[in-house]
Design a protein around this motif. Structure first.
Motif, PDB file in Angstrom:
ATOM      1  N   LEU A   1      -8.879   0.557  -8.620  1.00 34.11           N
ATOM      2  CA  LEU A   1     -10.160   1.219  -8.439  1.00 34.11           C
ATOM      3  C   LEU A   1     -10.372   1.490  -6.952  1.00 34.11           C
TER       4      LEU A   1
ATOM      5  N   ARG B   1       0.846  -1.187   0.000  1.00 32.50           N
ATOM      6  CA  ARG B   1       0.000   0.000   0.000  1.00 32.50           C
ATOM      7  C   ARG B   1       0.885   1.242   0.000  1.00 32.50           C
TER       8      ARG B   1
ATOM      9  N   GLY C   1      -8.462   0.687  -2.880  1.00 28.75           N
ATOM     10  CA  GLY C   1      -7.340   0.161  -2.113  1.00 28.75           C
ATOM     11  C   GLY C   1      -7.642   0.260  -0.639  1.00 28.75           C
TER      12      GLY C   1
HETATM   13  P1  AMP Z   1      -5.128   5.433  -2.124  1.00 27.01           P
HETATM   14  O1  AMP Z   1      -5.679   6.407  -1.133  1.00 27.01           O
HETATM   15  O2  AMP Z   1      -3.882   5.933  -2.806  1.00 27.01           O
HETATM   16  O3  AMP Z   1      -5.025   4.047  -1.599  1.00 27.01           O
HETATM   17  O4  AMP Z   1      -6.193   5.368  -3.309  1.00 27.01           O
HETATM   18  C1  AMP Z   1      -7.433   4.729  -3.199  1.00 27.01           C
HETATM   19  C2  AMP Z   1      -8.196   4.940  -4.485  1.00 27.01           C
HETATM   20  O5  AMP Z   1      -8.385   6.343  -4.717  1.00 27.01           O
HETATM   21  C3  AMP Z   1      -7.456   4.470  -5.716  1.00 27.01           C
HETATM   22  O6  AMP Z   1      -7.675   3.109  -5.939  1.00 27.01           O
HETATM   23  C4  AMP Z   1      -8.053   5.336  -6.800  1.00 27.01           C
HETATM   24  O7  AMP Z   1      -9.297   4.812  -7.242  1.00 27.01           O
HETATM   25  C5  AMP Z   1      -8.297   6.641  -6.095  1.00 27.01           C
HETATM   26  N1  AMP Z   1      -7.183   7.594  -6.336  1.00 27.01           N
HETATM   27  C6  AMP Z   1      -6.016   7.696  -5.660  1.00 27.01           C
HETATM   28  N2  AMP Z   1      -5.269   8.694  -6.156  1.00 27.01           N
HETATM   29  C7  AMP Z   1      -5.970   9.243  -7.175  1.00 27.01           C
HETATM   30  C8  AMP Z   1      -5.738  10.321  -8.088  1.00 27.01           C
HETATM   31  N3  AMP Z   1      -4.631  11.050  -8.043  1.00 27.01           N
HETATM   32  N4  AMP Z   1      -6.682  10.582  -9.008  1.00 27.01           N
HETATM   33  C9  AMP Z   1      -7.822   9.864  -9.075  1.00 27.01           C
HETATM   34  N5  AMP Z   1      -8.107   8.851  -8.236  1.00 27.01           N
HETATM   35  C10 AMP Z   1      -7.192   8.529  -7.297  1.00 27.01           C
END
Ligand code: AMP
Length: 425
Positions: free
Chosen positions: A280, A257, A282
């Motif tokens: 999509l 992660r 996480g």
């Molecule tokens: P994270 O918080 O990095 O684990 O991201 C969880 C989900 O948020 C990812 O699977 C994406 O669907 C979405 N996400 C994260 N970063 C971005 C971004 N910069 N732009 C669009 N969606 C994002």
């Protein structure tokens, strides 16, 4: 002077907003069945919260935060993720004092100064879930199942759930030592970014998309071989829970992660339809974070789903939400008719009917065209002469039948027609 939106940030125009609203509605309805309740936290937090809660070595804290000093000299950051703020609120509001686990969800914008590309923005929205105060592996399984069911409920198929365990503070150091030994052997083949990762958190090298690095790491040890007994047991119970709920999954022992605080369960829902941005959703377990942020030693597990990516997939599949609000178009012709229809339209709206009309007093032909375009099921035709005679015509746009109705009966009659149409639908 013409302005454009900030790079990496976008407008959600009405045609898309209906899709957003639908996704949010479906998420709320689904989460409610699991007993999750909404929490809304501010978009601004103290910078230190993310440094501490996301981890100083994470890419987010290192280079992606929108941070500034406000007029009072306070260092603030536009939230780059939702977990640290929710945990901050959980501690600050004393939610942990409840003897039940806290089941929380949020929907809102996040900000990361990343390089924009398809599916990656600088302002994006997440639907997130945090289950705080439950250590049992079946809590992980249930949270994962919720994410999978939300995606399925929206009609998005062709996705894959991948699960892993990152181990815990007892077994991870052994793994990191083994990984360190391999890295020492292949160091000369790794890119500059990987070298930076090695210094801070070596497991991050698996995030590298560079094929030379990936080849060099092909024989790297996997965490699974180093899990301690309790981590083994936890992971098998998570898998058993998923199986019991009929949630298909794949084990992918390379999932790391992006945030520093994860331990044990980590999972992603991935798709092949989003190019390089395949994730999509996480999430995972982050026991230790609540304590790190000044609270009790409460465990936590959660996930975040990207709304823009959901919308992109739904648009690709040409899936559109259907509005269930009945629509009536009022074609009022002439000043007297318009004045008479104004209170009638108010009454129809009070009954939950969407009423459209023409502000410009155009011809009947042009108004009928507009009625068609806005998807009206009925058109009320009110000309000055009809109004003088105390009647209006109601036209059914589906079967094109038309009836005269006394003005005083209009609201009741239209409501009846709508209920009838609902029953036969
Ligand atoms: P994270 O918080 O990095 O684990 O991201 C969880 C989900 O948020 C990812 O699977 C994406 O669907 C979405 N996400 C994260 N970063 C971005 C971004 N910069 N732009 C669009 N969606 C994002």
């Amino acid at each position: 002077m013409k302005f454009s939106a900030v790079k990496g940030m976008h407008d959600v125009v009405p045609a898309e907003a209906s899709m957003w609203e639908w996704i949010e509605r479906e998420a709320r309805a689904l989460f409610a069945t699991y007993g999750f309740e909404e929490i809304r936290t501010p978009v601004l937090e103290k910078t230190a919260l993310f440094v501490r809660g996301v981890g100083a070595t994470s890419a987010i804290v290192e280079k992606e935060m929108y941070t500034f000093v406000d007029q009072g000299g306070e260092e603030l950051t536009l939230r780059p993720e939702g977990t640290a703020p929710v945990v901050r609120a959980y501690v600050e509001q004393g939610l942990y004092q409840d003897d039940q686990a806290s089941k929380l969800f949020y929907i809102g914008p996040m900000f990361r100064h990343e390089r924009p590309q398809k599916g990656r923005f600088r302002q994006f929205s997440q639907i997130g879930v945090e289950l705080l105060g439950a250590a049992h592996p079946l809590a992980d399984a249930e949270v994962i199942a919720m994410a999978v069911r939300l995606v399925a409920r929206l009609g998005i198929d062709d996705t894959r759930l991948e699960v892993n365990s990152l181990g815990c503070e007892n077994c991870r150091p052994n793994y990191q030592a083994a990984l360190g030994a391999l890295i020492a052997q292949v160091a000369s083949q790794l890119c500059d970014d990987c070298h930076r990762r090695i210094e801070k958190n070596p497991q991050r090298i698996f995030d590298c998309k560079n094929t030379t690095c990936q080849q060099a790491l092909a024989d790297a040890p996997i965490m699974q071989d180093y899990w301690c007994e309790p981590c083994h047991e936890h992971f098998s119970q998570v898998c058993a829970g998923l199986e019991a709920m009929d949630v298909p999954y794949y084990c992918n022992h390379r999932i790391v992660r992006g945030l520093d605080y994860y331990q044990r369960t980590a999972f992603e829902i991935v798709t092949n339809h989003l190019g390089a941005q395949s994730a999509l959703c996480g999430g995972g377990r982050y026991d230790g974070l609540v304590k790190e942020l000044g609270g009790p030693d409460s465990p936590g597990v959660g996930f975040a789903l990207g709304l823009e990516r959901l919308v992109m997939l739904l648009e690709e599949a040409q899936r559109r939400p259907v509005s269930r609000i009945p629509r009536v178009y009022v074609a009022a012709l002439g000043q007297a008719a318009r004045e008479q229809m104004l209170p009638v339209m108010q009454q129809l709206r009070q009954q939950g009917v969407r009423v459209e009309w023409d502000y410009e007093d155009r011809s009947l032909k042009s108004q009928m065209r507009r009625a068609d375009r806005c998807g009206a099921q009925w058109v009320v035709i009110a000309g000055d002469q009809e109004i003088a005679a105390g009647t209006v015509a109601v036209r059914n746009m589906t079967d094109k039948s038309q009836h005269d109705i006394a003005l005083g009966q209009l609201v009741t009659k239209v409501s009846e027609l709508i209920s009838l149409a609902k029953e036969t639908a």
